[in-house]
Design a protein around this motif. Sequence first.
Motif, PDB file in Angstrom:
ATOM      1  N   THR A 187       0.836  -1.194   0.000  1.00  0.00           N
ATOM      2  CA  THR A 187       0.000   0.000   0.000  1.00  0.00           C
ATOM      3  C   THR A 187       0.875   1.248   0.000  1.00  0.00           C
ATOM      4  OG1 THR A 187      -1.786  -1.133   1.166  1.00  0.00           O
ATOM      5  CG2 THR A 187      -1.787   1.278   1.217  1.00  0.00           C
ATOM      6  N   LEU A 188       0.687   2.074  -0.982  1.00  0.00           N
ATOM      7  CA  LEU A 188       1.457   3.314  -1.087  1.00  0.00           C
ATOM      8  C   LEU A 188       0.833   4.408  -0.224  1.00  0.00           C
ATOM      9  CD1 LEU A 188       2.071   3.459  -4.957  1.00  0.00           C
ATOM     10  CD2 LEU A 188       3.600   2.569  -3.186  1.00  0.00           C
ATOM     11  N   GLU A 189       1.655   5.301   0.232  1.00  0.00           N
ATOM     12  CA  GLU A 189       1.179   6.447   1.008  1.00  0.00           C
ATOM     13  C   GLU A 189       0.764   7.565   0.055  1.00  0.00           C
ATOM     14  OE1 GLU A 189       4.011   7.575   3.940  1.00  0.00           O
ATOM     15  OE2 GLU A 189       3.968   5.639   4.966  1.00  0.00           O
ATOM     16  N   GLU A 190      -0.149   7.212  -0.828  1.00  0.00           N
ATOM     17  CA  GLU A 190      -0.694   8.167  -1.782  1.00  0.00           C
ATOM     18  C   GLU A 190      -2.212   8.114  -1.652  1.00  0.00           C
ATOM     19  OE1 GLU A 190       0.575   7.329  -5.732  1.00  0.00           O
ATOM     20  OE2 GLU A 190       2.707   7.308  -5.255  1.00  0.00           O
ATOM     21  N   ARG A 191      -2.844   9.276  -1.573  1.00  0.00           N
ATOM     22  CA  ARG A 191      -4.292   9.349  -1.459  1.00  0.00           C
ATOM     23  C   ARG A 191      -4.805  10.330  -2.496  1.00  0.00           C
ATOM     24  NH1 ARG A 191      -8.740   6.642   1.036  1.00  0.00           N
ATOM     25  NH2 ARG A 191     -10.489   8.065   0.771  1.00  0.00           N
ATOM     26  N   TYR A 192      -5.814   9.893  -3.245  1.00  0.00           N
ATOM     27  CA  TYR A 192      -6.329  10.709  -4.330  1.00  0.00           C
ATOM     28  C   TYR A 192      -7.829  10.916  -4.170  1.00  0.00           C
ATOM     29  CZ  TYR A 192      -1.833   9.644  -6.441  1.00  0.00           C
ATOM     30  OH  TYR A 192      -0.490   9.532  -6.678  1.00  0.00           O
ATOM     31  N   ASP A 193      -8.311  11.931  -4.867  1.00  0.00           N
ATOM     32  CA  ASP A 193      -9.758  12.105  -4.971  1.00  0.00           C
ATOM     33  C   ASP A 193     -10.323  11.195  -6.048  1.00  0.00           C
ATOM     34  OD1 ASP A 193     -10.257  14.401  -3.082  1.00  0.00           O
ATOM     35  OD2 ASP A 193      -8.757  15.323  -4.385  1.00  0.00           O
ATOM     36  N   LEU A 194      -9.557  11.021  -7.135  1.00  0.00           N
ATOM     37  CA  LEU A 194     -10.016  10.192  -8.245  1.00  0.00           C
ATOM     38  C   LEU A 194      -8.860   9.375  -8.795  1.00  0.00           C
ATOM     39  CD1 LEU A 194     -12.124   9.456 -10.534  1.00  0.00           C
ATOM     40  CD2 LEU A 194     -11.144  11.383 -11.814  1.00  0.00           C
ATOM     41  N   ASN A 251       2.752   2.276 -17.979  1.00  0.00           N
ATOM     42  CA  ASN A 251       3.260   0.927 -17.698  1.00  0.00           C
ATOM     43  C   ASN A 251       2.753   0.419 -16.355  1.00  0.00           C
ATOM     44  OD1 ASN A 251       5.029   0.604 -20.061  1.00  0.00           O
ATOM     45  ND2 ASN A 251       6.180   2.295 -19.144  1.00  0.00           N
ATOM     46  N   ALA A 252       1.502   0.743 -16.032  1.00  0.00           N
ATOM     47  CA  ALA A 252       0.896   0.360 -14.758  1.00  0.00           C
ATOM     48  C   ALA A 252      -0.389  -0.407 -15.054  1.00  0.00           C
ATOM     49  CB  ALA A 252       0.609   1.594 -13.905  1.00  0.00           C
ATOM     50  N   MET A 253      -0.337  -1.711 -14.930  1.00  0.00           N
ATOM     51  CA  MET A 253      -1.477  -2.576 -15.242  1.00  0.00           C
ATOM     52  C   MET A 253      -2.349  -2.773 -14.014  1.00  0.00           C
ATOM     53  SD  MET A 253      -3.239  -4.522 -17.239  1.00  0.00           S
ATOM     54  CE  MET A 253      -4.690  -5.431 -16.691  1.00  0.00           C
ATOM     55  N   VAL A 254      -3.567  -2.248 -14.038  1.00  0.00           N
ATOM     56  CA  VAL A 254      -4.499  -2.407 -12.926  1.00  0.00           C
ATOM     57  C   VAL A 254      -4.989  -3.845 -12.877  1.00  0.00           C
ATOM     58  CG1 VAL A 254      -6.768  -1.728 -12.038  1.00  0.00           C
ATOM     59  CG2 VAL A 254      -5.183   0.016 -12.915  1.00  0.00           C
ATOM     60  N   THR A 255      -5.015  -4.409 -11.675  1.00  0.00           N
ATOM     61  CA  THR A 255      -5.425  -5.807 -11.504  1.00  0.00           C
ATOM     62  C   THR A 255      -6.644  -5.968 -10.618  1.00  0.00           C
ATOM     63  OG1 THR A 255      -3.903  -6.082  -9.630  1.00  0.00           O
ATOM     64  CG2 THR A 255      -3.066  -6.633 -11.835  1.00  0.00           C
ATOM     65  N   ASN A 256      -6.993  -4.936  -9.826  1.00  0.00           N
ATOM     66  CA  ASN A 256      -8.146  -5.060  -8.940  1.00  0.00           C
ATOM     67  C   ASN A 256      -8.627  -3.675  -8.522  1.00  0.00           C
ATOM     68  OD1 ASN A 256      -9.232  -5.345  -5.844  1.00  0.00           O
ATOM     69  ND2 ASN A 256      -9.769  -7.132  -7.068  1.00  0.00           N
ATOM     70  N   VAL A 257      -9.959  -3.528  -8.501  1.00  0.00           N
ATOM     71  CA  VAL A 257     -10.583  -2.297  -8.012  1.00  0.00           C
ATOM     72  C   VAL A 257     -11.730  -2.711  -7.105  1.00  0.00           C
ATOM     73  CG1 VAL A 257     -11.758  -0.152  -8.623  1.00  0.00           C
ATOM     74  CG2 VAL A 257     -10.003  -1.089 -10.149  1.00  0.00           C
ATOM     75  N   VAL A 280       0.110  -3.277 -11.079  1.00  0.00           N
ATOM     76  CA  VAL A 280       1.452  -3.840 -11.131  1.00  0.00           C
ATOM     77  C   VAL A 280       2.316  -2.944 -12.008  1.00  0.00           C
ATOM     78  CG1 VAL A 280       2.870  -5.789 -11.876  1.00  0.00           C
ATOM     79  CG2 VAL A 280       0.673  -6.195 -10.734  1.00  0.00           C
ATOM     80  N   LYS A 281       3.453  -2.556 -11.468  1.00  0.00           N
ATOM     81  CA  LYS A 281       4.428  -1.759 -12.219  1.00  0.00           C
ATOM     82  C   LYS A 281       5.811  -2.295 -11.904  1.00  0.00           C
ATOM     83  CE  LYS A 281       5.918   3.006 -13.151  1.00  0.00           C
ATOM     84  NZ  LYS A 281       5.621   3.012 -14.604  1.00  0.00           N
ATOM     85  N   ARG A 282       6.578  -2.554 -12.960  1.00  0.00           N
ATOM     86  CA  ARG A 282       7.913  -3.140 -12.833  1.00  0.00           C
ATOM     87  C   ARG A 282       7.891  -4.419 -11.985  1.00  0.00           C
ATOM     88  NH1 ARG A 282       9.266   2.420 -11.802  1.00  0.00           N
ATOM     89  NH2 ARG A 282      10.159   3.398 -13.666  1.00  0.00           N
ATOM     90  N   GLY A 283       6.835  -5.206 -12.164  1.00  0.00           N
ATOM     91  CA  GLY A 283       6.746  -6.489 -11.487  1.00  0.00           C
ATOM     92  C   GLY A 283       6.300  -6.425 -10.046  1.00  0.00           C
ATOM     93  N   GLU A 284       5.995  -5.241  -9.522  1.00  0.00           N
ATOM     94  CA  GLU A 284       5.601  -5.090  -8.125  1.00  0.00           C
ATOM     95  C   GLU A 284       4.133  -4.712  -8.033  1.00  0.00           C
ATOM     96  OE1 GLU A 284       7.120  -2.817  -4.041  1.00  0.00           O
ATOM     97  OE2 GLU A 284       7.668  -2.007  -6.007  1.00  0.00           O
ATOM     98  N   ALA A 285       3.384  -5.415  -7.161  1.00  0.00           N
ATOM     99  CA  ALA A 285       1.980  -5.105  -6.935  1.00  0.00           C
ATOM    100  C   ALA A 285       1.864  -3.972  -5.925  1.00  0.00           C
ATOM    101  CB  ALA A 285       1.233  -6.334  -6.437  1.00  0.00           C
ATOM    102  N   LEU A 286       1.135  -2.931  -6.299  1.00  0.00           N
ATOM    103  CA  LEU A 286       0.996  -1.738  -5.466  1.00  0.00           C
ATOM    104  C   LEU A 286      -0.479  -1.388  -5.319  1.00  0.00           C
ATOM    105  CD1 LEU A 286       3.785   0.303  -7.298  1.00  0.00           C
ATOM    106  CD2 LEU A 286       4.029  -0.902  -5.113  1.00  0.00           C
ATOM    107  N   ARG A 287      -0.831  -0.790  -4.171  1.00  0.00           N
ATOM    108  CA  ARG A 287      -2.220  -0.405  -3.936  1.00  0.00           C
ATOM    109  C   ARG A 287      -2.284   1.082  -3.595  1.00  0.00           C
ATOM    110  NH1 ARG A 287      -3.535  -3.973  -0.456  1.00  0.00           N
ATOM    111  NH2 ARG A 287      -4.702  -5.335  -1.868  1.00  0.00           N
ATOM    112  N   VAL A 288      -3.256   1.771  -4.216  1.00  0.00           N
ATOM    113  CA  VAL A 288      -3.500   3.174  -3.914  1.00  0.00           C
ATOM    114  C   VAL A 288      -4.981   3.350  -3.620  1.00  0.00           C
ATOM    115  CG1 VAL A 288      -1.573   4.221  -5.161  1.00  0.00           C
ATOM    116  CG2 VAL A 288      -3.638   3.590  -6.404  1.00  0.00           C
ATOM    117  N   GLN A 289      -5.307   4.428  -2.900  1.00  0.00           N
ATOM    118  CA  GLN A 289      -6.684   4.658  -2.491  1.00  0.00           C
ATOM    119  C   GLN A 289      -7.166   6.017  -2.983  1.00  0.00           C
ATOM    120  OE1 GLN A 289      -5.905   3.999   1.748  1.00  0.00           O
ATOM    121  NE2 GLN A 289      -7.167   2.138   1.653  1.00  0.00           N
ATOM    122  N   ALA A 290      -8.491   6.102  -3.155  1.00  0.00           N
ATOM    123  CA  ALA A 290      -9.097   7.348  -3.617  1.00  0.00           C
ATOM    124  C   ALA A 290     -10.563   7.384  -3.196  1.00  0.00           C
ATOM    125  CB  ALA A 290      -8.996   7.462  -5.132  1.00  0.00           C
ATOM    126  N   ARG A 291     -11.160   8.562  -3.334  1.00  0.00           N
ATOM    127  CA  ARG A 291     -12.589   8.694  -3.063  1.00  0.00           C
ATOM    128  C   ARG A 291     -13.405   8.022  -4.165  1.00  0.00           C
ATOM    129  NH1 ARG A 291     -13.794  14.762  -3.067  1.00  0.00           N
ATOM    130  NH2 ARG A 291     -15.911  14.029  -2.673  1.00  0.00           N
TER     131      ARG A 291
END
Length: 618
Positions: free
Chosen positions: A80-87, A374-380, A392-403
Motif C-alpha cells: 500500500t502506497l502512502e498516496e491518497r487521491y480524490d479520483l 506501464n501500470a497494469m491495474v489488476t483489482n478495483v 502492477v508496475k515493474r513487477g511489483e503489486a501496489l495499492r493506492v486509495q481514492a474517493r
Amino acid sequence: MKKTDSQLGMHRPITRRDFVQGVSMLAAGASLGGSTLAFAGQATDSDYPPTLTGMRGSAPGSFELAHALRDGARMGAAKTLEERYDLIVVGAGISGLAAALYYRQRFGDKARILVLDNNDDFGGHARRNEFHQGGPMRLALGGTQNMEHWSYSEVARGMIESLGIDMQALLRERTFAYGDHPQNGDAAWFDEATFGENKLVTNYTLEGWALGDSLDCIDELPLGDEARADLRRLYTERTNVLPDLDDEARYAFLQSISYPEFLQKHCGISPEVTRIFDTTMHSSWGVELRALSAAEAMDTGAPGRNMVGWDFNREAFQYPVAMFPDGNASIARLMVQRLIPEVSPQATAENVAMARFDYAKLDRAETPVRLRLNAMVTNVQNQDDGVAVTYVKRGEALRVQARHCVMATYHSMIPYLVPALSEAQQEALKYQVKIPMLMTNVLIRSSKPLEKLGIEGARCPGRMHGDMYVWRGIDTGGYTQGAAEDEPVVLGFSGTLSPPDDAYDLKAQLRGSRQRMLELEFADYEREVRTVLDGLLGPAGFDVTEDILAITVNRWPHGYAYEYMDLWDDDFAPGQAPHEIARQPFGNITIANTDAGAEAYTHTAIDQAYRAVGELPA
C-alpha cells in the motif's frame, strides 16, 4: 513468383532495430540507446514513446498480465502506497483523460487525480507515431483518426472548444483524402497469391460508384469472363429480385440476410465477384463483409440497390475530414497538457503537433494530476470511504486509495478487475467483443514511385491490410509537410485481419481475427508490407531492400467498440441493451469508454466520460 526474405530485404538492419525498439520496454526500467532526436530538444527514444517503431499498440509486455487475470491467475499481496487521491482513472485514452478533466470541473482544480495505464504511452488508440529517419520529422497516426464533428453532442463540442480546437481551421488546412482522387483516379492492387497475377487497376470506380461513372475498370480486373459479366450486371441491371415484398418487408428481409448470401443466392452473382468486396469494410467497420446484412452493406454504399427495385444513384456523403497530422493523438496531447501543464507549457491547439512533451513530468508528486504509464491495474474494490486500486508496475503489486474511480478501460476486461460486480452486470460487460484494428505506418524514401504510377493509395482486396494511402496533406497543429516527391513520406496501411473461414457468428469472427493478430510477430507484418510494396511499387522503380526507412505496426486486438448489427443482435428495449446495463455505477466506481456508448467514436468517448463523472457520488 513468391520472393524470398532476402529478396524482400528482411535482412536489413532496420528490421532488427525496429523490433528491438518495439519490445525493449518489456524489461523493468529498460533504457533504449540511440542519439538525441534532432527535433525540438526531444529526449532519447526510451524517454519519448512516439518515436518508437516496430511493434506498437498492444505491444509485448502490455497485455500478458491482463490475459493471465482472464485465465484465472490470482495476484499476491500488494504494497500500500502512502498516496491518497480524490479520483483514480483506469485508462489514459481519450475517455479516461476526458473523465479527469470533467472531474476537475465538478470537484475543483485542486482535486488530486491519478491516471493509470498499462501501455507505455497515453491516448489509447489515439496514439502518435513520429518518424525521424531520413530527414524532417514525419507524423502518422497510431489508431484513432478523425473527428466526426457533424455528430457531436453539445458536451463533446464543448470539450473540443475548451481545448482551443478550431474545427473550421482543421477542415480548411488539409488536402488529405485517404488516397482518393489522385491523377489516375482511385486504384486497386490485385496480388498474385490471391488473384493469379500482380495487377494495378487505376480509375477504379467500384466503391462509391454513382450513376454515370465509368465501369471500364471491370474489364481490367483479374477475374474470369463470367465473373466480370456478373459484376457489370450488379451495377447496371434494373430489376427487383424480391417482387413479392413491399418496401418495408423488402428492407426487413435485407436486414435478415448477409450481403454475400444475398448477392449469390438472390442475384445470381458469382462468389468470385464477392471476393473482391470481402475486405471493403475492414478500415471502417473493422469486419468482413459477410458480417454485414445486405441492408447495412447497401446503406454503406455497396452495390445492389438496383437489384431490389430501388434507386441506386445514392447521393454520396462527402466525408468532411477534420483531423490533426497525428490523428486524434493531438486531442489526447491537449487533454494531457490541460491536466498537467508542466509537460508542455507552451502547447496550444495551434502548435500541438510540433510541441515538445516531457514525459518525465507526467508523474510527479507535486502536481495535482499524475499520469502513470506501464501500470497494469489488476483489482478495483469499493471501501467505506472510497476505493482501493491495485496495479502492477515493474513487477511489483501496489495499492493506492481514492474517493472515486472511473473505469475507462474496455468492458470485457472490467469483470476481472472489479469481481464484486453483480452477475448480471458482469454478463452485460462481457457481451461486447472488441473489434480488432490494425494501423501500420511505413516511412519510405520518396513518393516518386507513386507519382510515376499516378496514385496516392490503393485498395488491396487480397492482402492483410485492406487499404494503403500516402499520409500527407494535413497541415494543422503547426505541422507542415510539403508534397516534394524527393522527400520521405509515410504510407499508412489500415484494416483488420480476416477471421478463419469457419468462424460463423460475428463474435467468433472477431475473436478469430484477434487470435491471428496476436499470433503474428513483427516480422510477419514486415514481410507483408514488403511484399505489397514490392509488387505494387516495384514496377515503378521502388527498391524494397533500400527504400523502406522505418516500420511501425500499431496492433490493437481490442480496438473498435462493438456496435449492434442486424444479423447478430436483438432489438433491445430502451435501457436494456447490454451496454446500458454494463455501464451502471457501482458504489464509488463508474464506467467511461466507447463501449458504454456502443459506438467507436471520439465524441462517444467524451460523452461517456461526462456521464460517468456525473454519476459519481458527491
